[in-house]
Design an enzyme around this catalytic site. Structure first.
Site, PDB file in Angstrom:
ATOM      1  N   CYS A 116       0.963  -0.964   0.050  1.00  0.00           N
ATOM      2  CA  CYS A 116       0.212  -0.005  -0.049  1.00  0.00           C
ATOM      3  C   CYS A 116       0.838   1.214  -0.026  1.00  0.00           C
ATOM      4  O   CYS A 116       0.257   2.395  -0.285  1.00  0.00           O
ATOM      5  CB  CYS A 116      -0.984   0.160   1.369  1.00  0.00           C
ATOM      6  SG  CYS A 116      -1.941  -1.273   1.041  1.00  0.00           S
ATOM      7  N   HIS A 256      -3.622   6.699   2.701  1.00  0.00           N
ATOM      8  CA  HIS A 256      -4.000   5.538   1.866  1.00  0.00           C
ATOM      9  C   HIS A 256      -5.319   5.153   2.451  1.00  0.00           C
ATOM     10  O   HIS A 256      -5.816   5.265   3.492  1.00  0.00           O
ATOM     11  CB  HIS A 256      -2.990   4.531   2.477  1.00  0.00           C
ATOM     12  CG  HIS A 256      -3.504   3.101   2.116  1.00  0.00           C
ATOM     13  ND1 HIS A 256      -3.631   2.585   0.720  1.00  0.00           N
ATOM     14  CD2 HIS A 256      -3.391   1.872   2.815  1.00  0.00           C
ATOM     15  CE1 HIS A 256      -4.101   1.568   0.871  1.00  0.00           C
ATOM     16  NE2 HIS A 256      -3.939   0.946   1.967  1.00  0.00           N
ATOM     17  N   ASN A 286     -10.088  -0.630  -0.876  1.00  0.00           N
ATOM     18  CA  ASN A 286      -8.693  -0.305  -0.708  1.00  0.00           C
ATOM     19  C   ASN A 286      -8.030  -1.050  -2.279  1.00  0.00           C
ATOM     20  O   ASN A 286      -8.055  -1.999  -2.442  1.00  0.00           O
ATOM     21  CB  ASN A 286      -8.061  -1.354   0.299  1.00  0.00           C
ATOM     22  CG  ASN A 286      -6.672  -1.273   0.271  1.00  0.00           C
ATOM     23  OD1 ASN A 286      -5.879  -0.750  -0.230  1.00  0.00           O
ATOM     24  ND2 ASN A 286      -6.522  -1.578   1.501  1.00  0.00           N
TER      25      ASN A 286
HETATM   26  O1  UT7 Z   1      -4.040  -1.705   3.274  1.00  0.00           O
HETATM   27  C1  UT7 Z   1      -3.151  -2.398   3.835  1.00  0.00           C
HETATM   28  C2  UT7 Z   1      -3.176  -2.427   5.323  1.00  0.00           C
HETATM   29  N1  UT7 Z   1      -4.604  -3.106   5.752  1.00  0.00           N
HETATM   30  C3  UT7 Z   1      -5.088  -2.225   6.713  1.00  0.00           C
HETATM   31  O2  UT7 Z   1      -4.541  -1.055   7.028  1.00  0.00           O
HETATM   32  C4  UT7 Z   1      -6.277  -3.222   7.384  1.00  0.00           C
HETATM   33  C5  UT7 Z   1      -5.982  -3.095   8.876  1.00  0.00           C
HETATM   34  N2  UT7 Z   1      -7.374  -3.803   9.569  1.00  0.00           N
HETATM   35  C6  UT7 Z   1      -8.513  -3.286   9.552  1.00  0.00           C
HETATM   36  O3  UT7 Z   1      -8.975  -2.550   8.730  1.00  0.00           O
HETATM   37  C7  UT7 Z   1      -9.484  -3.940  10.338  1.00  0.00           C
HETATM   38  O4  UT7 Z   1      -8.944  -4.710  11.330  1.00  0.00           O
HETATM   39  C8  UT7 Z   1     -10.679  -5.032   9.592  1.00  0.00           C
HETATM   40  C9  UT7 Z   1     -11.435  -4.208   8.544  1.00  0.00           C
HETATM   41  C10 UT7 Z   1      -9.724  -5.876   8.657  1.00  0.00           C
HETATM   42  C11 UT7 Z   1     -11.523  -5.737  10.400  1.00  0.00           C
HETATM   43  O5  UT7 Z   1     -12.216  -5.148  11.588  1.00  0.00           O
HETATM   44  P1  UT7 Z   1     -12.108  -5.218  13.019  1.00  0.00           P
HETATM   45  O6  UT7 Z   1     -13.024  -4.243  13.545  1.00  0.00           O
HETATM   46  O7  UT7 Z   1     -10.536  -5.265  13.307  1.00  0.00           O
HETATM   47  O8  UT7 Z   1     -12.674  -6.609  13.073  1.00  0.00           O
HETATM   48  P2  UT7 Z   1     -12.134  -7.929  13.533  1.00  0.00           P
HETATM   49  O9  UT7 Z   1     -11.049  -8.630  12.884  1.00  0.00           O
HETATM   50  O10 UT7 Z   1     -11.665  -7.806  15.067  1.00  0.00           O
HETATM   51  O11 UT7 Z   1     -13.507  -8.753  13.750  1.00  0.00           O
HETATM   52  C12 UT7 Z   1     -14.308  -8.593  14.621  1.00  0.00           C
HETATM   53  C13 UT7 Z   1     -15.674  -9.424  14.381  1.00  0.00           C
HETATM   54  C14 UT7 Z   1     -15.219 -10.948  14.368  1.00  0.00           C
HETATM   55  O12 UT7 Z   1     -16.356 -12.014  14.912  1.00  0.00           O
HETATM   56  P3  UT7 Z   1     -16.058 -12.266  16.553  1.00  0.00           P
HETATM   57  O13 UT7 Z   1     -14.700 -13.096  16.496  1.00  0.00           O
HETATM   58  O14 UT7 Z   1     -15.858 -11.106  17.337  1.00  0.00           O
HETATM   59  O15 UT7 Z   1     -17.395 -13.138  16.571  1.00  0.00           O
HETATM   60  C15 UT7 Z   1     -15.063 -11.205  12.932  1.00  0.00           C
HETATM   61  O16 UT7 Z   1     -15.256 -12.444  12.723  1.00  0.00           O
HETATM   62  O17 UT7 Z   1     -16.201  -9.451  13.143  1.00  0.00           O
HETATM   63  C16 UT7 Z   1     -16.257 -10.334  12.207  1.00  0.00           C
HETATM   64  N3  UT7 Z   1     -16.100 -10.135  10.887  1.00  0.00           N
HETATM   65  C17 UT7 Z   1     -17.071  -9.975  10.164  1.00  0.00           C
HETATM   66  N4  UT7 Z   1     -18.138  -9.760  10.498  1.00  0.00           N
HETATM   67  C18 UT7 Z   1     -19.131  -9.348   9.405  1.00  0.00           C
HETATM   68  C19 UT7 Z   1     -14.914 -10.263  10.181  1.00  0.00           C
HETATM   69  N5  UT7 Z   1     -15.216  -9.596   8.989  1.00  0.00           N
HETATM   70  C20 UT7 Z   1     -16.364  -9.648   8.784  1.00  0.00           C
HETATM   71  C21 UT7 Z   1     -17.249  -9.248   8.075  1.00  0.00           C
HETATM   72  N6  UT7 Z   1     -18.603  -9.092   8.192  1.00  0.00           N
HETATM   73  N7  UT7 Z   1     -16.870  -9.118   6.588  1.00  0.00           N
END
Ligand code: UT7
Length: 329
Positions: A116, A256, A286
């Protein structure tokens, strides 16, 4: 003799026609428009469809758009740097293919793999070539076909990414416009949090690598989120301080586009309101190396000569950095 700086003298872009909505993603994986909008801030993303269509297709179109807008003959271009992690092939470089397809037959070209941060790494490199007088007209293009390495059964990654390309033209300036400062960082120990395991020399493609889904992006979202928030904000704040820029002096942050919450955290640390952030994550998702130049293309008409803008990125590698640009037109 006045110092030569590398001025951005034009922007061009290309987005594929197909629009993948959150509703369509909800038919592929267990997710909702509400979750994607509130946790990431994405509504739609563009996808390049068609057999044999790779990243170079989009990059060449972004450059053609740039050359047309600026009235530049492709034969005047000395160098093309392409930021990408989704090259058409491992070799030859996608920059090479793009330069050829866009008619830049006199340019030397190569790729930068900095995920990125690919665009700001490429911009900083190209600026050095201009400042030393080695080249007169350089193009930096950020282009990624993320849909080629995304698993559309993985809800952790498939809502995030989209395809696209955008490019800038750089020319020498002696009146203090252009790229005025850059800070770039890499930390290879971040490898395990964001990577594509197979397809390179460590794990060449086999039936097993395909079966194990090792040719797709793997991301530990929370680890990357934490690293992105702290490092992008740190580097943006540092570049402001060392150039004696207050929040009032900055016209736009060009972040970004990975997550609206990361953009907000960076802007907050810089003391900037949302209306001073270029944002198009809702439309494009992204697009990895393309996000920053796609923002420049979207906001070009709102920029004026002399505006101070700060470009900031964080991505796989890890790689991150910030660039201070004084807008030249
Ligand atoms: O560009 C390259 C660099 N990348 C980044 O900067 C990305 C950085 N990370 C992020 O933007 C975020 O961490 C994500 C958008 C990838 C994920 O968001 P989050 O708030 O960190 O969610 P999480 O991974 O902590 O997941 C929270 C919950 C989980 O469920 P449980 O375990 O709490 O029951 C996931 O399974 O959300 C669930 N989850 C979803 N639910 C509905 C994960 N993806 C989804 C989804 N829809 N698409």
């Amino acid at each position: 003799m006045k110092k030569i700086t590398a001025a951005i003298t034009g922007v061009g872009s290309y987005l594929p026609d197909y629009i993948l909505t959150n509703d369509e993603i909800s038919t592929m994986v267990d997710t909702t428009d509400e979750w994607i909008m509130s946790r990431i801030g994405i509504k739609t993303r563009h996808i390049l469809k068609g057999e044999g269509m790779g990243t170079s297709y989009m990059g060449a179109r972004a450059i053609k758009n740039l050359l047309e807008k600026t009235g530049t003959d492709p034969m005047e271009i000395d160098m093309v740097i392409c930021g990408t992690i989704t090259p058409d092939m491992l070799f030859p470089s996608t920059g090479n293919l793009i330069a050829d397809q866009a008619g830049c037959k006199k340019a030397f070209a190569y790729d930068i793999s900095a995920a990125c941060s690919g665009f700001i790494f490429g911009l900083t490199a190209a600026a050095q070539f201009i400042e030393t007088g080695f080249v007169k007209k350089a193009i930096v293009v950020g282009a990624d076909k993320m849909s080629s390495i995304i698993d559309y059964t993985d809800r952790n990654t498939c809502p995030i990414f989209g395809d696209g390309a955008a490019a800038v033209l750089l020319e020498p300036s002696t009146d203090g416009h252009g790229v005025l400062d850059s800070i770039l960082h890499s930390d290879g120990s971040g490898e395990m949090h964001l990577y594509m395991k197979a397809g390179g020399s460590r794990y060449p493609a086999t039936e097993e690598t395909v079966r194990n889904k090792w040719h797709y992006v793997h991301q530990d979202g929370q680890a990357v989120f934490k690293a992105a928030v702290s490092n992008m904000a740190d580097v943006a704040e540092t570049i402001m301080k060392r150039n004696n820029l207050s929040a009032d002096d900055v016209r736009y942050l060009v972040p970004h586009q990975a997550n609206l919450r990361i953009i907000d955290a960076t802007a907050h640390r810089m003391g900037l309101d949302r209306d001073k952030c270029m944002i198009n994550i809702d439309k494009n998702g992204n697009t990895t190396a393309a996000t920053i130049p796609l923002c420049l293309a979207d906001y070009e008409s709102q920029l004026k000569k002399g505006d101070n803008i700060i470009l900031a990125a964080f991505g796989g590698g890890y790689t991150w950095g910030a660039v201070y640009v004084k807008w030249a037109y």
